[in-house]
Every structure is written in structure tokens, then in C-alpha cells.
Motif scaffolding. Sequence first.
Motif, PDB file in Angstrom:
ATOM      1  N   GLN A  69       0.812  -1.222   0.000  1.00 14.61           N
ATOM      2  CA  GLN A  69       0.000   0.000   0.000  1.00 14.61           C
ATOM      3  C   GLN A  69       0.842   1.268   0.000  1.00 14.61           C
ATOM      4  O   GLN A  69       0.357   2.351  -0.358  1.00 14.61           O
ATOM      5  N   ASN A  70       2.126   1.148   0.395  1.00 16.74           N
ATOM      6  CA  ASN A  70       3.021   2.306   0.375  1.00 16.74           C
ATOM      7  C   ASN A  70       3.857   2.370  -0.895  1.00 16.74           C
ATOM      8  O   ASN A  70       4.722   3.244  -1.030  1.00 16.74           O
ATOM      9  N   LYS A  72       5.971   0.012  -1.812  1.00 21.14           N
ATOM     10  CA  LYS A  72       7.215  -0.729  -1.627  1.00 21.14           C
ATOM     11  C   LYS A  72       7.121  -2.058  -2.375  1.00 21.14           C
ATOM     12  O   LYS A  72       6.159  -2.805  -2.213  1.00 21.14           O
ATOM     13  N   TYR A 150      15.301   5.758   3.645  1.00 18.41           N
ATOM     14  CA  TYR A 150      13.848   5.967   3.647  1.00 18.41           C
ATOM     15  C   TYR A 150      13.124   4.721   3.131  1.00 18.41           C
ATOM     16  O   TYR A 150      12.115   4.284   3.703  1.00 18.41           O
ATOM     17  N   LYS A 151      13.656   4.136   2.049  1.00 19.73           N
ATOM     18  CA  LYS A 151      13.049   2.919   1.505  1.00 19.73           C
ATOM     19  C   LYS A 151      13.169   1.759   2.493  1.00 19.73           C
ATOM     20  O   LYS A 151      12.272   0.926   2.592  1.00 19.73           O
ATOM     21  N   GLN A 154      10.628   2.604   5.745  1.00 22.94           N
ATOM     22  CA  GLN A 154       9.193   2.510   5.470  1.00 22.94           C
ATOM     23  C   GLN A 154       8.345   3.198   6.549  1.00 22.94           C
ATOM     24  O   GLN A 154       7.350   2.659   7.025  1.00 22.94           O
ATOM     25  N   ILE A 155       8.788   4.391   6.963  1.00 17.73           N
ATOM     26  CA  ILE A 155       8.014   5.197   7.902  1.00 17.73           C
ATOM     27  C   ILE A 155       7.525   6.428   7.139  1.00 17.73           C
ATOM     28  O   ILE A 155       8.332   7.260   6.713  1.00 17.73           O
ATOM     29  N   LYS A 156       6.235   6.525   6.942  1.00 19.13           N
ATOM     30  CA  LYS A 156       5.691   7.615   6.143  1.00 19.13           C
ATOM     31  C   LYS A 156       5.983   8.973   6.763  1.00 19.13           C
ATOM     32  O   LYS A 156       5.924   9.143   7.975  1.00 19.13           O
ATOM     33  N   GLY A 157       6.290   9.926   5.890  1.00 23.09           N
ATOM     34  CA  GLY A 157       6.430  11.305   6.326  1.00 23.09           C
ATOM     35  C   GLY A 157       7.733  11.647   7.020  1.00 23.09           C
ATOM     36  O   GLY A 157       7.852  12.719   7.612  1.00 23.09           O
ATOM     37  N   THR A 185      13.015   9.480  14.862  1.00 23.30           N
ATOM     38  CA  THR A 185      11.762  10.157  14.578  1.00 23.30           C
ATOM     39  C   THR A 185      11.315  11.018  15.752  1.00 23.30           C
ATOM     40  O   THR A 185      11.784  10.874  16.882  1.00 23.30           O
TER      41      THR A 185
END
Length: 212
Positions: A69-70, A72, A150-151, A154-157, A185
Motif C-alpha cells: 500500500q506504500n 514498496k 527511507y526505503k 518505510q516510515i511515512k512522512g 523520529t
Amino acid sequence: MKFETFYAEFNIQVVSTSLESLELADIFLFPEEEIQLERFQNDKRKKEFLGARKLRNQLLINSSIGYDQNGKPYLTRMGQTSISISHTKDLVTIGIAPFAIGIDVETVQDRIRKVIDKFATEHEKNLYDFAYFNQNEWYTFIWCAKEAIYKLGQIKGLSFKDEILIEQIVLAENDFLQLNAAIKTKKNQERTIAVYCIKQENYLFAVAKIKD
């Protein structure tokens, strides 16, 4: 240093192919991938899709590539194997490993200096003294490493500047950098990351993995 040989030492396979000479007839697609390909309107996106499957076939992976859904990518029939895909201009690159990885490939451009402050701290900019790489190359490596992280994370934003941090250069050689990095984060999530960066011809590659 050939990145294929280097990454193999870490049980990571990394391969690339040009997008210029792809022929659909030469690339095996699973039925679900044939359906996906028909949905693309953009020719470059079609080539990137086909290039990734060409590399999948080259690695003898008997699995279609799906997307969560992201966005990936994952191997639908090989749940224990991690895959990461990156594109730049005329090149597509795949990395696979038996553990989570993130991969990025970039070309060096002068405009990196104009945007460096959007994603890099002063500490990161000043980490390297350009003994082996020039300033544009180092700045691009920062971006490349953070994209790979980032890939992986897998933490949005995530903020590339404030939450993905290049902390230390562990090793610098003529065409290679090993970096210690971290995801920190605002919600107090923290991960320590190892990033392996290689320059090959006109391309810069970065592979990120959770540090052992």
C-alpha cells in the motif's frame, strides 16, 4: 570496485541494466505483471517496469514483483527475501537480500548545491573533506544514502533533514564510502543503519541495512 562484487560480501545482490535496449519479447512476465504493464500510459514507466523484471529474471527469481500500500516492492512468492528497486534516467537497479534493505541510484548534477540545505544538516555537509569525491558527489551521496534509508525504514512522512541522519563516515576509499546513519523520529523511534555507497562510472549507488 564493482558494486556487484562488493555487496555480495554482505549477502546482497545488486544488478543494473540500461533502459535503452529493452525488448518486451525478451522479458518473461508473470500473468499478473502482463496485466499491470497494460495499465501504464507513460513509456518511461513501462521501461522501468520491464527493466526491473529483466533483472529479476537475470537473478533467477521465480516470483512476480508486487507493491504494498506504500508502493514498496516485494516478491509475492518469496516472503523471506527483501527487494528494493531504484531508477535514474536510463538505468534501473535492483537489490535483493535475505534481510530488509533499501537501495538508491543517482547521477551527479550541479543543482544538488541549490537544494542541499533542504535535506542535509551542516554536520552532514561538513563530514567529508573531498579527498576522493568532489563536493557535488558528496552532496549526492547524502541524498542517495537518505533515499535508501527511507526505503528501508518505510516510515511515512520522515523528514530527510531532521529524522534521517548521517552520523559518521566509517570508511572512505577511491570509489567507496561506508556510513553510519540513524532514523530518529519525532515519536522517539530510533534505528541504527549501515549504508554502503559506491561510485561506478557516472552513477552513485547506496544500499542501506539495519546495522548488526
